[in-house]
Design a protein around this motif. Structure first.
Motif, short mmCIF file in Angstrom:
data_model
loop_
_atom_site.label_atom_id
_atom_site.label_comp_id
_atom_site.label_asym_id
_atom_site.label_seq_id
_atom_site.Cartn_x
_atom_site.Cartn_y
_atom_site.Cartn_z
N ARG A 3 0.85 -1.19 0.00
CA ARG A 3 0.00 0.00 0.00
C ARG A 3 0.90 1.24 0.00
N VAL A 4 0.64 2.12 -0.91
CA VAL A 4 1.44 3.33 -1.04
C VAL A 4 0.72 4.48 -0.34
N ASN A 5 1.46 5.16 0.54
CA ASN A 5 0.93 6.35 1.21
C ASN A 5 2.09 7.33 1.36
N ASN A 6 1.83 8.47 1.96
CA ASN A 6 2.88 9.49 2.10
C ASN A 6 4.11 8.93 2.80
N ASP A 7 3.90 8.15 3.86
CA ASP A 7 5.04 7.61 4.62
C ASP A 7 5.89 6.66 3.77
N THR A 8 5.25 5.80 2.98
CA THR A 8 6.03 4.86 2.16
C THR A 8 6.79 5.60 1.06
N ILE A 9 6.20 6.65 0.54
CA ILE A 9 6.88 7.45 -0.48
C ILE A 9 8.10 8.14 0.14
N LEU A 16 16.59 5.68 -1.11
CA LEU A 16 17.35 5.97 -2.32
C LEU A 16 18.49 6.95 -2.01
N LEU A 17 18.18 7.96 -1.21
CA LEU A 17 19.22 8.92 -0.83
C LEU A 17 20.34 8.25 -0.03
N LYS A 18 19.96 7.38 0.91
CA LYS A 18 20.96 6.69 1.73
C LYS A 18 21.87 5.82 0.88
N ASN A 19 21.34 5.29 -0.23
CA ASN A 19 22.13 4.45 -1.13
C ASN A 19 22.89 5.28 -2.16
N ASN A 20 22.88 6.60 -1.95
CA ASN A 20 23.57 7.53 -2.84
C ASN A 20 23.13 7.41 -4.30
N GLU A 21 21.88 7.04 -4.49
CA GLU A 21 21.35 6.96 -5.84
C GLU A 21 20.84 8.33 -6.27
N LYS A 27 12.13 7.55 -10.40
CA LYS A 27 12.84 6.48 -9.68
C LYS A 27 12.06 6.05 -8.43
N ILE A 28 11.50 7.00 -7.71
CA ILE A 28 10.69 6.68 -6.52
C ILE A 28 9.48 5.85 -6.95
N ALA A 29 8.80 6.28 -8.01
CA ALA A 29 7.63 5.55 -8.50
C ALA A 29 8.01 4.14 -8.93
N LEU A 32 8.45 1.90 -6.00
CA LEU A 32 7.16 1.61 -5.35
C LEU A 32 6.23 0.81 -6.26
N ASP A 33 6.66 0.59 -7.50
CA ASP A 33 5.86 -0.14 -8.48
C ASP A 33 4.53 0.57 -8.76
N ILE A 34 4.66 1.90 -8.91
CA ILE A 34 3.50 2.70 -9.29
C ILE A 34 3.93 3.60 -10.44
N THR A 35 2.97 4.28 -11.03
CA THR A 35 3.31 5.20 -12.11
C THR A 35 3.78 6.53 -11.50
N HIS A 36 4.56 7.22 -12.27
CA HIS A 36 5.03 8.55 -11.86
C HIS A 36 3.85 9.46 -11.52
N PRO A 37 2.81 9.54 -12.37
CA PRO A 37 1.67 10.40 -12.03
C PRO A 37 0.95 10.00 -10.74
N ALA A 38 1.04 8.73 -10.35
CA ALA A 38 0.39 8.29 -9.11
C ALA A 38 0.97 9.00 -7.88
N LEU A 39 2.22 9.43 -7.96
CA LEU A 39 2.83 10.16 -6.84
C LEU A 39 2.08 11.46 -6.55
N TYR A 40 1.50 12.04 -7.61
CA TYR A 40 0.82 13.32 -7.45
C TYR A 40 -0.51 13.20 -6.71
N LYS A 41 -0.94 11.98 -6.44
CA LYS A 41 -2.11 11.79 -5.58
C LYS A 41 -1.74 12.05 -4.12
N HIS A 42 -0.44 11.97 -3.83
CA HIS A 42 0.05 12.12 -2.46
C HIS A 42 0.75 13.45 -2.23
#
Length: 179
Positions: A3-9, A16-21, A27-29, A32-42
């Motif tokens: 389940r994707v929510n603000n905390d998981t994002i 990703l930052l900790k892994n110096n990526e 990349k975040i999407a 999380l196995d979601i689409t890039h536009p899905a991030l904009y719901k959060h």
């Protein structure tokens, strides 16, 4: 798929930052196995996401590290100790995590309204330490402002100078009588 929510994002961005990526919304999407536009719901935009990530990071790395129970019998000593912890923790993150410090500078410190909102908890702690009954936090904000040379990133090159503690004490002595 989790389940994707603000905390998981936020957690995914932190990982990703900790892994110096290189961290992008795409990349975040992907992680999380979601689409890039899905991030904009959060989060309405990249700035809002990065503000949330860095607010959480700063809270964890600075605010949650301050021991507010020390010197509670003497408010002035307690306040001095709280301020010293705050400025030395900010200096520590500057020295130990320059990438996150730079991101924090861009998304928090260089945006006065965001910074002021982030600092509300610290103003409340100062009020508690000093026994101020000031819901607007004006006194606490003024106290923090006096120590801007130790917290504003444009002064960061001076934070490792040998006279750092002496400069802190000079400002402390200047404001102590007015508390």
């Amino acid at each position: 798929m989790a389940r994707v929510n603000n905390d998981t994002i936020i957690k995914t961005a932190e990982d990703l930052l900790k892994n110096n990526e290189t961290v992008t919304l795409a990349k975040i999407a992907e992680k999380l196995d979601i689409t890039h536009p899905a991030l904009y719901k959060h989060f309405k935009n990249k700035d809002e996401l990065w503000t949330a990530v860095l607010t959480k990071w700063f809270t964890t790395e600075v605010f949650n590290q301050i021991d507010v129970t020390r010197h509670i019998e003497d408010p002035k000593s307690g306040l001095r100790d709280w301020l010293w912890q705050f400025v030395t923790l900010k200096k520590k993150i500057y020295n130990q995590d320059p990438r996150m410090f730079a991101l924090n500078t861009k998304y928090i410190d260089e945006r006065p309204l965001v910074l002021r909102e982030l600092l509300q908890g610290s103003y409340a702690q100062i009020n508690d330490i000093m026994g101020y009954d000031d819901p607007t936090h004006l006194k606490a904000e003024a106290i923090m402002s006096a120590f801007a040379i130790f917290t504003v990133p444009s002064f960061k090159e001076t934070w490792n100078d040998p006279d750092y503690a002496d400069r802190f004490d000079a400002i402390w002595r200047l404001i102590e009588k007015g508390l």
